[in-house]
Design an enzyme around this catalytic site. Sequence first.
Site, short mmCIF file in Angstrom:
data_model
loop_
_atom_site.label_atom_id
_atom_site.label_comp_id
_atom_site.label_asym_id
_atom_site.label_seq_id
_atom_site.Cartn_x
_atom_site.Cartn_y
_atom_site.Cartn_z
N TYR A 142 0.82 -1.21 0.00
CA TYR A 142 0.00 0.00 0.00
C TYR A 142 0.86 1.26 0.00
O TYR A 142 0.44 2.29 -0.52
CB TYR A 142 -0.92 0.02 1.24
CG TYR A 142 -2.24 -0.67 1.01
CD1 TYR A 142 -2.28 -2.04 0.76
CD2 TYR A 142 -3.43 0.03 1.06
CE1 TYR A 142 -3.49 -2.68 0.56
CE2 TYR A 142 -4.65 -0.61 0.86
CZ TYR A 142 -4.67 -1.96 0.62
OH TYR A 142 -5.86 -2.59 0.41
N LYS A 193 3.00 -15.33 1.93
CA LYS A 193 3.37 -16.15 0.76
C LYS A 193 4.88 -16.33 0.76
O LYS A 193 5.60 -15.79 -0.08
CB LYS A 193 2.89 -15.48 -0.53
CG LYS A 193 1.40 -15.63 -0.81
CD LYS A 193 1.00 -17.02 -1.31
CE LYS A 193 1.42 -17.23 -2.76
NZ LYS A 193 1.07 -18.61 -3.22
N ASP A 226 -2.92 -17.99 0.24
CA ASP A 226 -3.93 -18.53 -0.68
C ASP A 226 -4.65 -19.72 -0.04
O ASP A 226 -5.88 -19.82 -0.10
CB ASP A 226 -3.31 -18.91 -2.04
CG ASP A 226 -2.13 -19.87 -1.92
OD1 ASP A 226 -1.55 -19.99 -0.82
OD2 ASP A 226 -1.77 -20.49 -2.94
N ASP A 250 -6.52 -7.13 3.48
CA ASP A 250 -7.63 -6.47 2.78
C ASP A 250 -8.53 -7.52 2.15
O ASP A 250 -9.76 -7.49 2.31
CB ASP A 250 -7.05 -5.53 1.71
CG ASP A 250 -8.12 -4.81 0.93
OD1 ASP A 250 -9.07 -4.31 1.57
OD2 ASP A 250 -8.02 -4.74 -0.30
N ASP A 254 -12.42 -9.21 3.57
CA ASP A 254 -13.67 -9.19 2.80
C ASP A 254 -14.29 -10.58 2.73
O ASP A 254 -15.51 -10.74 2.84
CB ASP A 254 -13.43 -8.68 1.36
CG ASP A 254 -13.65 -7.17 1.23
OD1 ASP A 254 -13.62 -6.48 2.26
OD2 ASP A 254 -13.87 -6.70 0.10
C1 IPM Z 1 -10.56 -1.41 3.24
C2 IPM Z 1 -10.74 -0.76 1.90
C3 IPM Z 1 -9.58 0.17 1.63
C4 IPM Z 1 -8.32 -0.65 1.56
C5 IPM Z 1 -9.74 1.04 0.38
C6 IPM Z 1 -11.02 1.86 0.42
C7 IPM Z 1 -8.55 1.92 0.14
O1 IPM Z 1 -10.90 -1.73 0.93
O2 IPM Z 1 -10.48 -0.68 4.25
O3 IPM Z 1 -10.52 -2.64 3.31
O4 IPM Z 1 -7.97 -1.20 0.50
O5 IPM Z 1 -7.67 -0.78 2.59
MG MG Z 2 -10.99 -3.73 1.68
#
Ligand code: IPM
Ligand code: MG
Length: 370
Positions: A142, A193, A226, A250, A254
């Site tokens: 990042y 990884k 993975d 990240d 999700d």
């Molecule tokens: C998160 C989001 C952010 C990230 C974006 C909005 C920059 O996806 O907080 O998970 O990638 O960290």
């Molecule tokens: Mg995210």
Amino acid sequence: MTTRNLFLLPGDGIGVETMAEVKRIIAWMNEKLSTGFETDEGLVGGSAYDAHGEAISDSDMEKAMAADAVLFGAVGGPKWDDVPYEARPEAGLLRLRKDMQLFANLRPAICYPALASASSLKQELVEGLDILIVRELTGGVYFGEPKEIIDLDNGQQRGIDTQIYDTYEIERIAGVAFDLAKTRDNKVTSMEKRNVMKSGVLWNNVVTAVHKKDYSDVELDHMLADAGGMQLVRAPKQFDVIVTDNLFGDMLSDVAAMLTGSLGMLPSASLGAPDASTGKRKAMYEPVHGSAPDIAGQGKANPIAMIASFAMCLRYSFEMIAEADMVEKAIAEVLNDGVRTGDIVDAGMTPVSTSQMGDAILAKLEALSA
Ligand code: IPM
Ligand code: MG
């Protein structure tokens, strides 16, 4: 009476309407529980860009740095697709994380019993799920330099991002993960990884060393990221705390979020190191979901992730454990009663609006505090 300073950054899209429900809860707490919260509000993301051409202003950055805690809604939307890269809405969020040095991102994925059937996985796989993803938030790809697109002589371009981790960055996030594991089921799974990436080899070595030196009483597993993603959808309940880098965190968070039924349910906390003299950590609390431009402004958004983020704020920034428990209990009870926004509605249920969900949670708080 103690004053507790909160800086609110609702941002864009549903960030605004979900933050409105948190503001009602803060007002209620101040009145009923004399919690002494003082709030100030700023702009971040597209709304900040519209107001002053950047994703967060210096003066709002200063307020964020000075506050006891920041509550953040969400940023982004198609309206800002073409703004310069440096001023894109996400740049405001990334600047907050970087300048406040919020290196530890805690993303709990808890499956509320009432929602087990809303998961995309079989109910028995997610019922009772309670995992915590600890994502490194200020390093890795990042922020690593160089980060650029360069022109090559042959008419081609080259896009470059750089994954970098130094020992201290891995040590401190591993420490947070092990400390938290001790308050839970005492198990950490570290994901990287190492089979492909040098930073993964270092990650693995450092986590192993931290474990050996200070945390040998905590169970530690290593998993390739993975395979970890695969295991998260195969048998998620095997995990307690997962510690991983910025990018894998990240993605994996999700995945974990969706196991619980809806992205609209999941809160997060981003914490800095304890201040050397006061012991206080800089902190920002935000839902895992984004600004959801498709439903923004229609009163359809689920405010639970934002409200649960405020509960994490009570717990981690103010040590108001009883109040945090109360907010989380109110959420669970409202779900048990079948109160649902559209994202978590079951067949035969009528979805409620964002503010009706807020009403229901406030009514539960009122009852719980009586
Ligand atoms: C998160 C989001 C952010 C990230 C974006 C909005 C920059 O996806 O907080 O998970 O990638 O960290
Ligand atoms: Mg995210």
